[in-house]
Scaffold this motif. Structure first.
Motif, PDB file in Angstrom:
ATOM      1  N   ALA A  45      19.523  -3.140 -11.003  1.00 27.83           N
ATOM      2  CA  ALA A  45      18.380  -4.021 -11.245  1.00 27.83           C
ATOM      3  C   ALA A  45      17.065  -3.319 -10.892  1.00 27.83           C
ATOM      4  CB  ALA A  45      18.524  -5.310 -10.444  1.00 27.83           C
ATOM      5  N   ASN A  46      17.098  -2.535  -9.846  1.00 29.14           N
ATOM      6  CA  ASN A  46      15.889  -1.843  -9.392  1.00 29.14           C
ATOM      7  C   ASN A  46      15.476  -0.737 -10.356  1.00 29.14           C
ATOM      8  OD1 ASN A  46      13.779  -1.178  -7.512  1.00 29.14           O
ATOM      9  ND2 ASN A  46      15.049   0.531  -6.848  1.00 29.14           N
ATOM     10  N   TYR A  47      16.406   0.009 -10.855  1.00 24.97           N
ATOM     11  CA  TYR A  47      16.190   1.121 -11.775  1.00 24.97           C
ATOM     12  C   TYR A  47      15.034   2.019 -11.337  1.00 24.97           C
ATOM     13  CZ  TYR A  47      16.495   3.823 -16.028  1.00 24.97           C
ATOM     14  OH  TYR A  47      16.649   4.845 -16.915  1.00 24.97           O
ATOM     15  N   LYS A  48      15.054   2.422 -10.063  1.00 23.85           N
ATOM     16  CA  LYS A  48      14.112   3.378  -9.485  1.00 23.85           C
ATOM     17  C   LYS A  48      12.667   2.888  -9.448  1.00 23.85           C
ATOM     18  CE  LYS A  48      16.976   7.275 -10.901  1.00 23.85           C
ATOM     19  NZ  LYS A  48      17.050   8.535 -11.610  1.00 23.85           N
ATOM     20  N   LYS A  49      12.449   1.575  -9.536  1.00 24.94           N
ATOM     21  CA  LYS A  49      11.084   1.046  -9.456  1.00 24.94           C
ATOM     22  C   LYS A  49      10.585   1.041  -8.023  1.00 24.94           C
ATOM     23  CE  LYS A  49      12.263  -2.634 -11.997  1.00 24.94           C
ATOM     24  NZ  LYS A  49      12.158  -3.982 -12.512  1.00 24.94           N
ATOM     25  N   HIS A  50      11.439   0.612  -7.113  1.00 23.66           N
ATOM     26  CA  HIS A  50      11.070   0.496  -5.711  1.00 23.66           C
ATOM     27  C   HIS A  50      11.897   1.481  -4.890  1.00 23.66           C
ATOM     28  CE1 HIS A  50       8.871  -3.143  -6.737  1.00 23.66           C
ATOM     29  NE2 HIS A  50       9.928  -3.512  -7.435  1.00 23.66           N
ATOM     30  N   ASP A  51      11.342   1.922  -3.794  1.00 22.45           N
ATOM     31  CA  ASP A  51      12.023   2.843  -2.877  1.00 22.45           C
ATOM     32  C   ASP A  51      12.814   1.982  -1.885  1.00 22.45           C
ATOM     33  OD1 ASP A  51      12.835   4.783  -1.096  1.00 22.45           O
ATOM     34  OD2 ASP A  51      10.824   5.333  -0.455  1.00 22.45           O
ATOM     35  N   ILE A  52      14.092   1.741  -2.187  1.00 23.62           N
ATOM     36  CA  ILE A  52      14.920   0.852  -1.369  1.00 23.62           C
ATOM     37  C   ILE A  52      15.925   1.674  -0.571  1.00 23.62           C
ATOM     38  CG2 ILE A  52      16.531  -1.083  -1.346  1.00 23.62           C
ATOM     39  CD1 ILE A  52      15.281  -2.005  -4.005  1.00 23.62           C
ATOM     40  N   THR A  53      15.846   1.541   0.745  1.00 19.71           N
ATOM     41  CA  THR A  53      16.822   2.144   1.646  1.00 19.71           C
ATOM     42  C   THR A  53      17.922   1.124   1.886  1.00 19.71           C
ATOM     43  OG1 THR A  53      15.104   3.441   2.731  1.00 19.71           O
ATOM     44  CG2 THR A  53      17.173   3.151   3.942  1.00 19.71           C
ATOM     45  N   ILE A  54      19.162   1.525   1.674  1.00 18.64           N
ATOM     46  CA  ILE A  54      20.296   0.611   1.825  1.00 18.64           C
ATOM     47  C   ILE A  54      21.082   0.998   3.072  1.00 18.64           C
ATOM     48  CG2 ILE A  54      22.431  -0.202   0.774  1.00 18.64           C
ATOM     49  CD1 ILE A  54      21.047   0.271  -1.963  1.00 18.64           C
ATOM     50  N   ILE A  55      21.226   0.021   3.976  1.00 18.49           N
ATOM     51  CA  ILE A  55      21.903   0.215   5.253  1.00 18.49           C
ATOM     52  C   ILE A  55      23.134  -0.694   5.284  1.00 18.49           C
ATOM     53  CG2 ILE A  55      21.675   0.004   7.771  1.00 18.49           C
ATOM     54  CD1 ILE A  55      19.742   2.042   6.680  1.00 18.49           C
ATOM     55  N   ALA A  56      24.282  -0.154   5.626  1.00 19.38           N
ATOM     56  CA  ALA A  56      25.503  -0.959   5.696  1.00 19.38           C
ATOM     57  C   ALA A  56      25.529  -1.831   6.955  1.00 19.38           C
ATOM     58  CB  ALA A  56      26.732  -0.057   5.665  1.00 19.38           C
ATOM     59  N   ASN A  57      24.809  -1.430   7.994  1.00 17.17           N
ATOM     60  CA  ASN A  57      24.799  -2.168   9.255  1.00 17.17           C
ATOM     61  C   ASN A  57      24.099  -3.511   9.113  1.00 17.17           C
ATOM     62  OD1 ASN A  57      24.528   0.837   9.652  1.00 17.17           O
ATOM     63  ND2 ASN A  57      25.171   0.238  11.698  1.00 17.17           N
ATOM     64  N   SER A  58      24.460  -4.442   9.990  1.00 18.59           N
ATOM     65  CA  SER A  58      23.760  -5.721  10.076  1.00 18.59           C
ATOM     66  C   SER A  58      22.396  -5.507  10.703  1.00 18.59           C
ATOM     67  CB  SER A  58      24.553  -6.706  10.936  1.00 18.59           C
ATOM     68  OG  SER A  58      25.768  -7.036  10.325  1.00 18.59           O
ATOM     69  N   LEU A  59      21.488  -6.409  10.434  1.00 22.22           N
ATOM     70  CA  LEU A  59      20.175  -6.384  11.060  1.00 22.22           C
ATOM     71  C   LEU A  59      20.302  -6.955  12.468  1.00 22.22           C
ATOM     72  CD1 LEU A  59      17.123  -5.966  10.983  1.00 22.22           C
ATOM     73  CD2 LEU A  59      16.922  -8.198   9.897  1.00 22.22           C
ATOM     74  N   THR A  60      20.091  -6.110  13.446  1.00 17.06           N
ATOM     75  CA  THR A  60      20.158  -6.507  14.855  1.00 17.06           C
ATOM     76  C   THR A  60      19.001  -5.835  15.593  1.00 17.06           C
ATOM     77  OG1 THR A  60      21.506  -4.621  15.542  1.00 17.06           O
ATOM     78  CG2 THR A  60      22.698  -6.580  14.757  1.00 17.06           C
ATOM     79  N   ALA A  61      18.851  -6.171  16.855  1.00 12.86           N
ATOM     80  CA  ALA A  61      17.829  -5.521  17.670  1.00 12.86           C
ATOM     81  C   ALA A  61      18.049  -4.006  17.713  1.00 12.86           C
ATOM     82  CB  ALA A  61      17.826  -6.105  19.078  1.00 12.86           C
ATOM     83  N   ASP A  62      19.314  -3.582  17.671  1.00 14.30           N
ATOM     84  CA  ASP A  62      19.628  -2.150  17.712  1.00 14.30           C
ATOM     85  C   ASP A  62      19.321  -1.419  16.402  1.00 14.30           C
ATOM     86  OD1 ASP A  62      20.522  -2.312  20.347  1.00 14.30           O
ATOM     87  OD2 ASP A  62      22.579  -2.760  19.732  1.00 14.30           O
TER      88      ASP A  62
END
Length: 142
Positions: free
Chosen positions: A19-36
């Motif tokens: 869907a993005n097709y290189k329009k936005h610079d998206i970093t994909i992280i497998a980890n959950s969003l936590t304080a760490d």
């Protein structure tokens, strides 16, 4: 727009990339969003929320301190987001209107990218808007 996506499922990742097709610079992280893992958002403008990561007031304030201005969730529900805290922080929030948890991931990811497109163009996301702060577009829709 520079964005980060935490806790993304493999099928969501595939459809997000397409869907993005290189329009936005998206970093994909497998980890959950936590304080760490919060620090991974440093230097990003937008946060993509998947799998109902909990965004409490403390997490919202931490994201704001790192420069996050936009939060896009891939669901229609926003009960996992502290919308009041996001509004107080001046963040814009969008969802995928009328999507169910079982909705086609392709359609959900297309809407997430459309929301990023609108924000990048300085526009309101319209019906996808969940902001607590009223913009001119939302006032006109009322």
């Amino acid at each position: 727009m520079k964005a980060i996506a935490y806790n993304i499922k493999p099928d969501e990742k595939e459809w997000l990339v397409l869907a993005n097709y290189k329009k936005h610079d998206i970093t994909i992280i497998a980890n959950s969003l936590t304080a760490d893992t919060l620090s991974f958002a440093t230097g990003k403008e937008a946060l993509l929320v998947f799998n109902n990561d909990d965004l409490s007031e403390a997490m919202i304030l931490g994201l704001k301190a790192l420069g996050i201005k936009y939060i896009a969730t891939s669901s229609s529900e926003t009960d996992h987001l502290d919308l009041k805290a996001a509004g107080f922080a001046g963040m814009k929030v969008a969802n995928v209107p009328l999507a169910s948890k079982d909705a086609d991931p392709k359609l959900r990811m297309e809407q997430v990218v459309k929301n990023l497109d609108q924000w990048a163009a300085g526009k309101c996301v319209g019906k996808a808007c969940c902001c607590q702060n009223e913009c001119a577009t939302i006032k006109a829709l009322k």
